[in-house]
Design a protein around this motif. Structure first.
Motif, PDB file in Angstrom:
ATOM      1  N   LYS A   1       0.805  -1.226   0.000  1.00 42.52           N
ATOM      2  CA  LYS A   1       0.000   0.000   0.000  1.00 42.52           C
ATOM      3  C   LYS A   1       0.839   1.277   0.000  1.00 42.52           C
ATOM      4  CE  LYS A   1      -3.982   0.026   0.302  1.00 42.52           C
ATOM      5  NZ  LYS A   1      -5.077  -0.001  -0.702  1.00 42.52           N
TER       6      LYS A   1
ATOM      7  N   PHE B   1      -5.949   0.192   9.083  1.00 41.37           N
ATOM      8  CA  PHE B   1      -6.610  -0.799   8.232  1.00 41.37           C
ATOM      9  C   PHE B   1      -7.868  -1.290   8.949  1.00 41.37           C
ATOM     10  CE2 PHE B   1      -2.204  -1.249   6.586  1.00 41.37           C
ATOM     11  CZ  PHE B   1      -2.471  -0.934   5.262  1.00 41.37           C
TER      12      PHE B   1
ATOM     13  N   THR C   1      -8.385  -4.145   3.203  1.00 44.62           N
ATOM     14  CA  THR C   1      -8.089  -2.835   2.630  1.00 44.62           C
ATOM     15  C   THR C   1      -8.377  -2.882   1.133  1.00 44.62           C
ATOM     16  OG1 THR C   1      -6.419  -1.076   2.479  1.00 44.62           O
ATOM     17  CG2 THR C   1      -5.642  -3.324   2.176  1.00 44.62           C
TER      18      THR C   1
END
Length: 555
Positions: free
Chosen positions: A430, A438, A516
């Motif tokens: 990410k 998250f 996520t």
């Protein structure tokens, strides 16, 4: 056959189709062109065409159209868009309704809620222009599908972009600008820009706020509904004074106090919304309420409203931002054309596109990748074991989600009980700021066991405390303030993800995964199989699940 097409142009433009009272599909243009928010005043023809093809509908079969934009005077542009639309499709004229921005928000949330009588609260950065002002916040009472606008607050039209120092730094802000009125959501955006983030990154401010303490006391609520003043200079003048007293230069002060500044605007927003909601509930004795507009993507605020307001029931639309406008436009046109006699049918939140096995295999073969097919039962067991082994799994299954939150159809999932997993995900995939949390996805019946929720949180729009006894065990989804933004999954609505969570429980002891969005920084969530494969190949994700096919090798 009654078919309504909803269209929104502007940022987060998109399209929606309703047929005989059922919402068939809705999608944001950004999912198609893979441009974040896909900002443009152009009609999103790609999104429209994808929906028509997916729903097997010809443009000639559409009965009516609802259209919205933002920051315009609707009547001035209506004919322009009508002429362009019908010329583009070379089809006969049909009723083409312009829908004001706040009305589109209101219709989107009310008709999706299933409520009969309720309040509808719209709060966003700004809507359309009205008498040299702009929509800011609006409150409606809705009774049996009939909307009555009971209060509305207007703001001044913005001077240039919020990213410009004239709009978010007092030393650059002329006295006339300091006195301008602004919306609650625009104030949050203003402070977001002050902190060095961009408009559209308000979620970063929310995450950062949990690390700070408010610099100001907002204990005294407005208690005047929407009859309040909020100017460009409010809060900024205080920050400037604190900076002056500190002896630091402005940029150093902001950098040193970023978390406290973020917490200040977060507290202000929460207490303002709570005050407004309580005012109208007490005034009209209506205890059901719908919330919509970009400010209600702030999941901390949403749950505090449930905790501190006398609410019987509340509904938050997963597409609370402008990606829900097309849905509201489709409802509006349908209601204007055919009336409203019974509830619409909508199956939230998976209203986007899905892809056949043939389309998936074709995309995989284009990339010359090896793959293996698993039935649902075997696949859920395999993924659960991989998660227990701390592998990072990307999932692309079924129809894509409406709204900005990944709800396990275009998600990256991992083991929440590994205390290192947040850092692993950030470093390998990410590449986000380390202060951003998250989220957990949990089985519906267990959400109250692990999280201090006031109501079910199906759409990841509520953030609340992780119960103390589980904060250590679920450390990678527990934020610094011990909160988590929850998605709850039921067996009925999402049987595969539910069964996966139950298998994860067998492996780890908890029916919870870290969840996520399946994207990389600066890009929207993946939509098509090709988007999915390109993102997988460009990241350090361990395993890709696309439909029922699993890819574990990248070459």
């Amino acid at each position: 056959m009654a078919i309504s097409l909803g269209i929104h142009a502007g940022h987060d433009r998109g399209a929606c189709i309703i047929k005989d009272g059922e919402v068939l599909a809705a999608i944001a243009q950004e999912r198609i062109d893979q441009i974040k928010h896909s900002p443009s005043v152009n009609i999103p023809y790609e999104a429209i065409d994808k929906l028509l093809e997916y729903c097997n509908i010809q443009i000639q079969e559409v009965s009516c159209i609802g259209f919205s934009l933002v920051a315009i005077e609707g009547d001035a542009v209506l004919n322009l868009y009508k002429q362009e639309f019908f010329a583009h499709y070379n089809c006969n004229y049909i009723p083409f309704y312009f829908v004001s921005h706040h009305d589109a928000h209101a219709y989107s949330v009310y008709y999706s809620s299933g409520f009969d009588d309720c309040l509808v609260f719209v709060a966003d950065g700004g809507g359309d222009f009205i008498n040299n002002m702009q929509e800011s916040e609006t409150m409606y009472i809705v009774k049996n599908g009939i909307f009555t606008k009971i209060d509305r607050r207007l703001q001044n039209i913005a001077v240039r972009h919020m990213k410009d120092p004239i709009n978010h730094m007092i030393p650059y802000m002329p006295a006339p600008v300091q006195k301008l009125e602004m919306s609650l959501a625009r104030k949050y955006s203003q402070i977001t820009n002050l902190l060095g983030f961009q408009s559209g990154e308000e979620g970063k401010t929310m995450g950062l706020a949990s690390y700070g303490s408010s610099l100001l006391n907002f204990d005294a609520p407005y208690n005047v509904g929407l009859s309040f003043s909020l100017t460009y200079a409010d809060m900024l003048k205080d920050f400037f004074c604190f900076q002056y007293i500190s002896g630091m230069d402005l940029k150093s002060y902001i950098k040193e106090n970023r978390a406290d500044i973020a917490k200040t605007v977060q507290d202000f927003t929460e207490k303002s919304i709570i005050s407004i909601v309580n005012y109208y509930i007490e005034r009209y004795h209506i205890h059901k309420i719908c919330f919509v507009g970009g400010i209600f993507l702030n999941c901390l605020t949403n749950h505090k409203v449930l905790e501190q307001c006398n609410i019987e029931d509340a509904f938050f639309l997963p597409a609370s931002g402008d990606d829900g406008q097309a849905l509201g436009c489709a409802y509006y046109a349908y209601a204007m054309q055919y009336g409203w006699e019974q509830k619409y049918q909508i199956c939230l939140p998976y209203l986007g596109l899905s892809y056949s096995d043939e389309q998936i295999i074709e995309a995989i073969q284009k990339k010359n990748l090896k793959y293996k097919y698993y039935d649902d039962f075997t696949l859920s067991k395999k993924i659960a074991k991989d998660i227990a082994e701390n592998k990072i799994i990307a999932i692309h299954r079924g129809r894509s989600e409406i709204g900005p939150r990944a709800l396990c159809h275009r998600s990256i999932i991992a083991n929440p009980s590994n205390p290192e997993m947040k850092d692993i995900l950030n470093s390998r995939v990410k590449h986000r700021e380390n202060f951003r949390p998250f989220a957990p996805t949990v089985t519906e019946e267990d959400q109250y066991k692990y999280f201090n929720l006031r109501k079910s949180s199906e759409y990841m729009l509520l953030a609340t405390l992780v119960k103390p006894e589980y904060q250590s065990a679920l450390s990678s989804v527990t934020h610094v303030d011990n909160t988590a933004r929850v998605q709850a999954v039921s067996r009925q609505s999402e049987p595969f993800i539910y069964s996966l969570l139950k298998e994860v429980e067998k492996e780890t002891g908890y029916p919870v995964v870290l969840n996520t969005s399946f994207n990389v920084a600066g890009k929207p969530m993946v939509e098509s199989p090709l988007d999915t494969l390109n993102t997988f190949l460009g990241t350090d994700i361990d395993i890709l699940v696309i439909g029922n096919y699993v890819i574990e090798e990248k070459s």
